[in-house]
Write an enzyme that holds these catalytic residues in place. Structure first.
Site, PDB file in Angstrom:
ATOM      1  N   LYS A  22       0.833  -1.205   0.000  1.00 63.22           N
ATOM      2  CA  LYS A  22       0.000   0.000   0.000  1.00 63.22           C
ATOM      3  C   LYS A  22       0.869   1.256   0.000  1.00 63.22           C
ATOM      4  O   LYS A  22       0.617   2.194  -0.753  1.00 63.22           O
ATOM      5  CB  LYS A  22      -0.893   0.008   1.249  1.00 63.22           C
ATOM      6  CG  LYS A  22      -1.565   1.337   1.517  1.00 63.22           C
ATOM      7  CD  LYS A  22      -2.401   1.299   2.777  1.00 63.22           C
ATOM      8  CE  LYS A  22      -1.687   1.738   4.029  1.00 63.22           C
ATOM      9  NZ  LYS A  22      -1.657   3.190   4.277  1.00 63.22           N
ATOM     10  N   ASN A  23       1.907   1.259   0.839  1.00 62.82           N
ATOM     11  CA  ASN A  23       2.716   2.477   0.983  1.00 62.82           C
ATOM     12  C   ASN A  23       3.636   2.737  -0.210  1.00 62.82           C
ATOM     13  O   ASN A  23       4.277   3.780  -0.273  1.00 62.82           O
ATOM     14  CB  ASN A  23       3.538   2.431   2.278  1.00 62.82           C
ATOM     15  CG  ASN A  23       2.658   2.675   3.495  1.00 62.82           C
ATOM     16  OD1 ASN A  23       1.487   3.026   3.363  1.00 62.82           O
ATOM     17  ND2 ASN A  23       3.205   2.479   4.670  1.00 62.82           N
ATOM     18  N   ARG A  94      -4.317  10.493   4.528  1.00 62.59           N
ATOM     19  CA  ARG A  94      -3.139  11.358   4.571  1.00 62.59           C
ATOM     20  C   ARG A  94      -2.293  11.360   3.316  1.00 62.59           C
ATOM     21  O   ARG A  94      -1.721  12.372   2.944  1.00 62.59           O
ATOM     22  CB  ARG A  94      -2.247  10.832   5.694  1.00 62.59           C
ATOM     23  CG  ARG A  94      -2.090  11.722   6.828  1.00 62.59           C
ATOM     24  CD  ARG A  94      -0.982  11.192   7.705  1.00 62.59           C
ATOM     25  NE  ARG A  94       0.292  11.796   7.333  1.00 62.59           N
ATOM     26  CZ  ARG A  94       0.631  13.052   7.596  1.00 62.59           C
ATOM     27  NH1 ARG A  94      -0.196  13.826   8.249  1.00 62.59           N
ATOM     28  NH2 ARG A  94       1.783  13.534   7.222  1.00 62.59           N
ATOM     29  N   CYS A 118      -4.818   8.581   9.933  1.00 63.94           N
ATOM     30  CA  CYS A 118      -4.727   7.885  11.220  1.00 63.94           C
ATOM     31  C   CYS A 118      -4.422   8.882  12.333  1.00 63.94           C
ATOM     32  O   CYS A 118      -3.637   9.808  12.143  1.00 63.94           O
ATOM     33  CB  CYS A 118      -3.593   6.868  11.184  1.00 63.94           C
ATOM     34  SG  CYS A 118      -4.015   5.322  10.379  1.00 63.94           S
ATOM     35  N   ARG A 123       1.546  14.660  13.258  1.00 60.94           N
ATOM     36  CA  ARG A 123       1.904  14.411  11.863  1.00 60.94           C
ATOM     37  C   ARG A 123       1.881  15.666  10.990  1.00 60.94           C
ATOM     38  O   ARG A 123       1.044  15.820  10.110  1.00 60.94           O
ATOM     39  CB  ARG A 123       0.999  13.321  11.278  1.00 60.94           C
ATOM     40  CG  ARG A 123       1.080  12.041  12.050  1.00 60.94           C
ATOM     41  CD  ARG A 123       0.409  10.898  11.381  1.00 60.94           C
ATOM     42  NE  ARG A 123       1.210  10.330  10.305  1.00 60.94           N
ATOM     43  CZ  ARG A 123       0.855   9.225   9.646  1.00 60.94           C
ATOM     44  NH1 ARG A 123      -0.278   8.622   9.927  1.00 60.94           N
ATOM     45  NH2 ARG A 123       1.629   8.746   8.701  1.00 60.94           N
ATOM     46  N   PRO A 124       2.810  16.573  11.207  1.00 62.77           N
ATOM     47  CA  PRO A 124       2.847  17.802  10.413  1.00 62.77           C
ATOM     48  C   PRO A 124       3.314  17.550   8.974  1.00 62.77           C
ATOM     49  O   PRO A 124       3.788  16.453   8.655  1.00 62.77           O
ATOM     50  CB  PRO A 124       3.881  18.656  11.143  1.00 62.77           C
ATOM     51  CG  PRO A 124       4.733  17.695  11.887  1.00 62.77           C
ATOM     52  CD  PRO A 124       3.893  16.497  12.191  1.00 62.77           C
ATOM     53  N   VAL A 125       3.188  18.566   8.109  1.00 62.87           N
ATOM     54  CA  VAL A 125       3.658  18.447   6.716  1.00 62.87           C
ATOM     55  C   VAL A 125       4.658  19.560   6.393  1.00 62.87           C
ATOM     56  O   VAL A 125       4.873  19.887   5.237  1.00 62.87           O
ATOM     57  CB  VAL A 125       2.486  18.448   5.704  1.00 62.87           C
ATOM     58  CG1 VAL A 125       1.708  17.152   5.778  1.00 62.87           C
ATOM     59  CG2 VAL A 125       1.580  19.639   5.907  1.00 62.87           C
ATOM     60  N   ASP A 126       5.263  20.135   7.443  1.00 60.81           N
ATOM     61  CA  ASP A 126       6.193  21.253   7.237  1.00 60.81           C
ATOM     62  C   ASP A 126       7.386  20.880   6.344  1.00 60.81           C
ATOM     63  O   ASP A 126       7.865  21.698   5.557  1.00 60.81           O
ATOM     64  CB  ASP A 126       6.691  21.778   8.598  1.00 60.81           C
ATOM     65  CG  ASP A 126       7.323  20.683   9.445  1.00 60.81           C
ATOM     66  OD1 ASP A 126       6.759  19.571   9.480  1.00 60.81           O
ATOM     67  OD2 ASP A 126       8.372  20.919  10.061  1.00 60.81           O
ATOM     68  N   LEU A 127       7.852  19.638   6.430  1.00 61.36           N
ATOM     69  CA  LEU A 127       9.016  19.239   5.622  1.00 61.36           C
ATOM     70  C   LEU A 127       8.659  19.182   4.138  1.00 61.36           C
ATOM     71  O   LEU A 127       9.475  19.510   3.275  1.00 61.36           O
ATOM     72  CB  LEU A 127       9.558  17.882   6.081  1.00 61.36           C
ATOM     73  CG  LEU A 127       9.996  17.783   7.549  1.00 61.36           C
ATOM     74  CD1 LEU A 127      10.330  16.351   7.928  1.00 61.36           C
ATOM     75  CD2 LEU A 127      11.203  18.684   7.793  1.00 61.36           C
ATOM     76  N   ASP A 308       5.561   0.964  11.695  1.00 59.24           N
ATOM     77  CA  ASP A 308       4.360   0.255  11.234  1.00 59.24           C
ATOM     78  C   ASP A 308       4.283  -1.202  11.703  1.00 59.24           C
ATOM     79  O   ASP A 308       3.299  -1.884  11.425  1.00 59.24           O
ATOM     80  CB  ASP A 308       4.270   0.306   9.703  1.00 59.24           C
ATOM     81  CG  ASP A 308       3.749   1.653   9.213  1.00 59.24           C
ATOM     82  OD1 ASP A 308       3.277   2.457  10.041  1.00 59.24           O
ATOM     83  OD2 ASP A 308       3.809   1.900   7.990  1.00 59.24           O
ATOM     84  N   ILE A 330       9.235   7.509  16.182  1.00 60.86           N
ATOM     85  CA  ILE A 330       8.783   8.169  14.948  1.00 60.86           C
ATOM     86  C   ILE A 330       7.530   9.016  15.186  1.00 60.86           C
ATOM     87  O   ILE A 330       7.472  10.180  14.811  1.00 60.86           O
ATOM     88  CB  ILE A 330       8.521   7.136  13.818  1.00 60.86           C
ATOM     89  CG1 ILE A 330       9.722   6.198  13.625  1.00 60.86           C
ATOM     90  CG2 ILE A 330       8.142   7.850  12.512  1.00 60.86           C
ATOM     91  CD1 ILE A 330      10.968   6.810  13.030  1.00 60.86           C
ATOM     92  N   ARG A 400      -8.330  -0.411   5.549  1.00 61.98           N
ATOM     93  CA  ARG A 400      -7.611   0.574   4.729  1.00 61.98           C
ATOM     94  C   ARG A 400      -6.246   0.020   4.338  1.00 61.98           C
ATOM     95  O   ARG A 400      -5.660   0.465   3.362  1.00 61.98           O
ATOM     96  CB  ARG A 400      -7.378   1.861   5.534  1.00 61.98           C
ATOM     97  CG  ARG A 400      -8.560   2.776   5.631  1.00 61.98           C
ATOM     98  CD  ARG A 400      -8.159   4.062   6.328  1.00 61.98           C
ATOM     99  NE  ARG A 400      -6.817   4.438   5.925  1.00 61.98           N
ATOM    100  CZ  ARG A 400      -5.854   4.836   6.757  1.00 61.98           C
ATOM    101  NH1 ARG A 400      -6.085   4.934   8.040  1.00 61.98           N
ATOM    102  NH2 ARG A 400      -4.669   5.157   6.307  1.00 61.98           N
TER     103      ARG A 400
END
Ligand code: UD1
Length: 424
Positions: A22-23, A94, A118, A123-127, A308, A330, A400
């Site tokens: 999936k990933n 996400r 999830c 879980r930021p998206v700044d990067l 995971d 993580i 999912r």
């Protein structure tokens, strides 16, 4: 909401076919945005997240045709019809954030809702945002949307990620394939899913070096073409079934997967008393001792122990002899399975980002539920070895990420069924 009822205590014996990852599949699907030619992907798992991403892509003008029998998807974006990935779709998953880089690279503009997904930490998206900014995108946050523009196109840059991130590496790598000049990504993530994405991009005409290392170099091209690509096997699904085999006893063979990709499991599982052998594309797992032994694990970016598989490993430690320490580095809030495992008789104490698991002789069946994908599967594993019946509620998240989990476990002897939850 539906549920799974499990009657514990049966050893698992036989063979399980491992699905495509999936990933890996989700980022690969977003790569279709980068070209006006068709992208055909094989071994795409039949999962809710795949369908959700098709909806997001459809919104942007990418057509998708998925054949659940052959597990093949054909994606085609002759033109970008809209650059908006709306909240109603992005909040379901996400990974939708991965349309941001490809969209701004090809179309010069993207408006993507900040993601949900999830409930594991903030879980930021700044990067992702900082990386795209360094490629020359102008980015504003407006009413919960990331609005990125690069009307003159993106420009190659040297980007040093302050933290290793799978998603940010993927997003920025895809964007850089269409940037002018050369981009270097330092402190890049090394996950096999990133290498798989990079290899597909290379088939599409991208020039990329250093895949699988922490420095990836991308020489930008004016356009990419379509291609066909087969998604790698799901190492997390394989790892989950390895742990299931270890917990339940019996002899389990996992077909068409890569032992190298689950290298991090070998040492802790050997110490716990489990034999794992690889033969071609198959992995066989068998418990060597009557009782498992407690071991310590700490999650880390690849090639370290994956976050995971943390919940599944904790489930295993609940029935081991002695104690084991599980440290999560993580994500924060990734111990949502702990109170549920405790309801089944587990002895677990959490101190910050570490959990001390003292093994018990037996877990006992109970009604449990979880709101995160991997936490949910850890409860299924616990149910497989618990005394009596366990009902895992709200299996939405589980489905999912795990293709046909009830069917796969049933073929190797597990006693479980999927039921409609009347009360929901
Ligand atoms: C991906 C996987 C997810 C897996 C995770 C770690 C997909 C769709 N998801 O998620 O299943 O659990 O890798 O292997 O492939 N971070 C920031 N800022 C950012 C991005 C991340 O601070 O902009 C932090 C996160 O909060 C986390 C760490 O970096 O602490 C790693 O996150 P990341 O590798 O980005 O995970 P995802 O790509 O979200």
């Amino acid at each position: 909401m539906d549920k799974i009822r499990i009657q514990g205590g049966t050893p698992l014996n036989g063979e399980i076919e491992i699905s495509g990852a999936k990933n890996a599949a989700l980022p690969l699907m977003t790569a279709a945005i980068l070209t006006d030619q068709p992208l055909i992907l094989h071994k795409v798992p039949d999962l809710r997240d795949v369908a959700s991403l098709c909806e997001v892509l459809g919104q942007l003008g990418v057509t998708s045709a998925y054949d659940a029998k052959s597990k093949t998807i054909k994606l085609h974006a002759p033109a970008i019809s809209s650059c908006v990935a709306p909240y109603e779709l992005v909040r379901k998953m996400r990974a939708s954030i991965l349309v941001l880089g490809p969209l701004v690279a090809r179309h010069g503009e993207a408006k993507v809702s900040l993601p949900g997904g999830c409930a594991i930490g903030t879980r930021p998206v700044d990067l992702h945002i900082d990386g795209l900014k360094q490629l020359g995108a102008e980015i504003e946050l407006i009413e919960g949307y990331i609005h990125a523009t690069a009307k003159q196109g993106l420009k190659g840059a040297h980007i040093h990620f302050p933290k290793v991130s799978v998603g940010a590496t993927e997003n920025v790598m895809m964007a850089a394939t269409l940037a002018k000049g050369t981009t270097t990504l330092a402190n890049a993530a090394r996950e096999p899913e990133i290498t798989d994405l990079g290899e597909c991009l290379i088939k599409m005409g991208a020039e990329i070096e250093g895949l699988g290392t922490d420095t990836i170099t991308i020489h930008g091209k004016p356009f990419l073409r379509g291609t066909e690509h087969t998604v790698i096997a799901d190492r997390i699904e394989a790892g989950t079934f390895v742990i299931a085999g270890a917990m339940t006893g019996g002899k389990l063979t996992l077909k068409h997967c890569n032992l190298q990709h689950i290298d991090y499991l070998l040492d802790p599982l050997h110490k716990a008393g489990v034999d794992i052998t690889g033969d071609g594309g198959n992995i066989t797992v068998q418990r060597a001792s009557a009782r498992l032994r407690g071991v310590d694990i700490m999650t880390e970016p690849y090639p370290g122990f994956p976050t995971d598989l943390q919940a599944q490993m904790m489930s295993m430690l609940t029935i081991a002899e002695g104690a084991g320490m599980v440290t999560e580095t993580i994500f924060e809030n990734r111990f949502m399975h702990v109170p549920e495992l405790v309801r089944m008789g587990a002895d677990i104490t959490v101190h910050g980002s570490s959990a001390l698991v003292r093994g018990v002789a037996k877990l006992k069946g109970a009604d449990v539920m979880a709101t995160d994908l991997r936490a949910s599967v850890s409860l299924v594993l616990a149910g497989l070895v618990a005394e009596g019946a366990t009902t895992v509620h709200r299996i939405y998240h589980l489905e999912r990420g795990y293709e046909n989990i009830v069917g796969k476990l049933s073929t190797v002897g597990a006693k479980l069924e999927r039921l409609k939850d009347e009360a929901a």
